[in-house]
Design a protein around this motif. Structure first.
Motif, mmCIF file in Angstrom:
data_model
loop_
_atom_site.group_PDB
_atom_site.id
_atom_site.type_symbol
_atom_site.label_atom_id
_atom_site.label_comp_id
_atom_site.label_asym_id
_atom_site.label_seq_id
_atom_site.Cartn_x
_atom_site.Cartn_y
_atom_site.Cartn_z
ATOM 1 N N GLY A 109 0.830 -1.204 0.000
ATOM 2 C CA GLY A 109 0.000 0.000 0.000
ATOM 3 C C GLY A 109 0.862 1.250 0.000
ATOM 4 N N THR A 110 0.500 2.234 0.823
ATOM 5 C CA THR A 110 1.266 3.486 0.834
ATOM 6 C C THR A 110 2.459 3.422 1.797
ATOM 7 N N GLY A 111 2.778 2.206 2.275
ATOM 8 C CA GLY A 111 4.103 1.971 2.835
ATOM 9 C C GLY A 111 4.335 2.166 4.322
ATOM 10 N N GLU A 112 3.285 2.382 5.114
ATOM 11 C CA GLU A 112 3.525 2.689 6.545
ATOM 12 C C GLU A 112 4.286 1.582 7.275
ATOM 13 N N ASN A 113 3.950 0.322 6.998
ATOM 14 C CA ASN A 113 4.651 -0.766 7.706
ATOM 15 C C ASN A 113 6.104 -0.858 7.242
ATOM 16 N N ALA A 114 6.308 -0.755 5.940
ATOM 17 C CA ALA A 114 7.668 -0.818 5.386
ATOM 18 C C ALA A 114 8.525 0.324 5.932
ATOM 19 N N LEU A 115 7.950 1.519 5.998
ATOM 20 C CA LEU A 115 8.698 2.681 6.484
ATOM 21 C C LEU A 115 9.021 2.538 7.965
ATOM 22 N N TYR A 116 8.084 1.976 8.711
ATOM 23 C CA TYR A 116 8.335 1.725 10.132
ATOM 24 C C TYR A 116 9.522 0.770 10.304
ATOM 25 N N LEU A 117 9.560 -0.261 9.490
ATOM 26 C CA LEU A 117 10.675 -1.219 9.572
ATOM 27 C C LEU A 117 11.995 -0.540 9.200
ATOM 28 N N ALA A 118 11.958 0.278 8.148
ATOM 29 C CA ALA A 118 13.180 0.979 7.728
ATOM 30 C C ALA A 118 13.693 1.875 8.856
ATOM 31 N N GLU A 119 12.754 2.546 9.509
ATOM 32 C CA GLU A 119 13.104 3.424 10.626
ATOM 33 C C GLU A 119 13.773 2.637 11.753
ATOM 34 N N ASN A 120 13.445 1.358 11.836
ATOM 35 C CA ASN A 120 13.992 0.502 12.895
ATOM 36 C C ASN A 120 15.153 -0.372 12.435
ATOM 37 N N GLY A 121 15.757 0.024 11.319
ATOM 38 C CA GLY A 121 17.020 -0.606 10.934
ATOM 39 C C GLY A 121 16.920 -1.803 9.995
ATOM 40 N N PHE A 122 15.718 -2.076 9.505
ATOM 41 C CA PHE A 122 15.583 -3.179 8.553
ATOM 42 C C PHE A 122 15.840 -2.690 7.128
ATOM 43 N N SER A 123 16.311 -3.591 6.273
ATOM 44 C CA SER A 123 16.334 -3.321 4.835
ATOM 45 C C SER A 123 15.013 -3.834 4.284
ATOM 46 N N VAL A 124 14.312 -3.003 3.513
ATOM 47 C CA VAL A 124 12.948 -3.359 3.121
ATOM 48 C C VAL A 124 12.700 -3.132 1.645
ATOM 49 N N VAL A 125 12.013 -4.100 1.034
ATOM 50 C CA VAL A 125 11.456 -3.946 -0.309
ATOM 51 C C VAL A 125 9.943 -3.969 -0.142
ATOM 52 N N GLY A 126 9.252 -2.969 -0.697
ATOM 53 C CA GLY A 126 7.785 -2.933 -0.628
ATOM 54 C C GLY A 126 7.218 -3.040 -2.028
ATOM 55 N N ILE A 127 6.334 -3.992 -2.242
ATOM 56 C CA ILE A 127 5.731 -4.114 -3.578
ATOM 57 C C ILE A 127 4.205 -4.022 -3.497
ATOM 58 N N ASP A 128 3.629 -3.459 -4.544
ATOM 59 C CA ASP A 128 2.172 -3.342 -4.625
ATOM 60 C C ASP A 128 1.789 -3.245 -6.098
ATOM 61 N N LEU A 129 0.568 -3.680 -6.395
ATOM 62 C CA LEU A 129 0.033 -3.595 -7.762
ATOM 63 C C LEU A 129 -0.291 -2.164 -8.151
ATOM 64 N N SER A 130 -0.616 -1.339 -7.174
ATOM 65 C CA SER A 130 -1.166 -0.015 -7.480
ATOM 66 C C SER A 130 -0.078 1.043 -7.671
ATOM 67 N N ASN A 131 -0.117 1.693 -8.837
ATOM 68 C CA ASN A 131 0.776 2.827 -9.127
ATOM 69 C C ASN A 131 0.634 3.931 -8.102
ATOM 70 N N ARG A 132 -0.631 4.258 -7.822
ATOM 71 C CA ARG A 132 -0.896 5.366 -6.890
ATOM 72 C C ARG A 132 -0.310 5.072 -5.514
ATOM 73 N N ALA A 133 -0.518 3.843 -5.038
ATOM 74 C CA ALA A 133 -0.024 3.480 -3.706
ATOM 75 C C ALA A 133 1.497 3.579 -3.668
ATOM 76 N N ILE A 134 2.144 3.050 -4.698
ATOM 77 C CA ILE A 134 3.615 3.070 -4.724
ATOM 78 C C ILE A 134 4.134 4.508 -4.834
ATOM 79 N N ALA A 135 3.457 5.337 -5.625
ATOM 80 C CA ALA A 135 3.879 6.744 -5.732
ATOM 81 C C ALA A 135 3.774 7.432 -4.371
ATOM 82 N N ALA A 136 2.679 7.169 -3.653
ATOM 83 C CA ALA A 136 2.492 7.781 -2.327
ATOM 84 C C ALA A 136 3.564 7.276 -1.356
ATOM 85 N N ALA A 137 3.862 5.981 -1.424
ATOM 86 C CA ALA A 137 4.871 5.398 -0.527
ATOM 87 C C ALA A 137 6.245 6.025 -0.788
ATOM 88 N N LYS A 138 6.580 6.193 -2.070
ATOM 89 C CA LYS A 138 7.889 6.789 -2.414
ATOM 90 C C LYS A 138 7.995 8.219 -1.898
#
Ligand code: SAH
Length: 196
Positions: free
Chosen positions: A43-72
């Motif tokens: 989706g718009t990446g809140e879980n992935a960003l939370y993990l990144a903030e906590n030191g994880f390396s993260v790849v986030g994938i989604d079907l939706s262009n809009r969601a990925i644009a918002a996450a970026k």
């Protein structure tokens, strides 16, 4: 345009602007080990960003262009590094054994019966041996009067994932949304990729 793309024209009920409490707890409990994590249907990446903030390396994938644009955009604003990209969870272009762990916040419960099988085998394929999959889905304890995605039983989770995974637990949890006060009734599943 897909219905997912349509959903992201506005703010969909699951897009709560913060990570799901169930995943925050997993990090606090040390259950998610460091390494490369796949956030599948991010989706718009809140879980992935939370993990990144906590030191994880993260790849986030989604079907939706809009969601990925918002996450970026969020990643840039928050100065966090996550590899967000458009992809289909049912046919991933990552090599076998690429990820240490995978998280799924509200994707599995959207699939039909056929897609469930392809999905489980794809997740297992891209995980390392002993890699873990953590999945949050609506449970059969959540009322159906408001609509929403499929409600999932423990048996369905076992049937779908046990060919590829050892299931560590299926726990009662909550799925936070914009339409529930304290979240909908959910299951949090932890599963470890089977060896061999
Ligand atoms: N994990 C996010 C979004 C949950 S909603 C969150 O917690 O906010 C389910 C998400 O899965 C949507 O963003 C939808 O676009 C995405 N999705 C649905 N089918 C997909 C598929 N086959 N491959 C990748 N993403 C998919």
């Amino acid at each position: 345009m897909s219905s997912w793309e349509d959903a992201y024209k506005g703010t969909p009920p699951w897009d709560i602007g913060r990570p799901q409490p169930a995943f925050v707890e997993l990090v606090h409990a040390g259950e998610l080990t460091k390494g490369l994590v796949l956030d599948i249907g991010c989706g718009t990446g809140e879980n992935a960003l939370y993990l990144a903030e906590n030191g994880f390396s993260v790849v986030g994938i989604d079907l939706s262009n809009r969601a990925i644009a918002a996450a970026k955009e969020k990643a840039i604003e928050r100065k966090l590094k996550v590899n967000f990209r458009i992809a289909n969870a049912l046919s991933l272009d990552f090599k076998n054994g690429y990820f240490d762990n995978a998280i799924d916040s509200g994707l599995f419960h959207t699939f039909n019966d056929n897609d469930r099988v392809d999905f489980a085998s794809e997740i297992a394929r891209v995980l390392k041996q002993d890699g873990r999959y953590f999945m949050l889905c609506f449970s059969d304890k959540e009322p159906t009067n408001w609509g929403g995605p499929r409600r999932i039983t423990k048996e369905e989770i076992e049937t779908t994932f046990s060919p590829f995974f050892d299931i560590n637990y299926i726990r009662d949890a909550y799925f936070a949304t914009r339409i529930h006060n304290n979240g909908g009734r959910a299951y949090l599943t932890s599963a470890t990729k089977k060896s061999g």
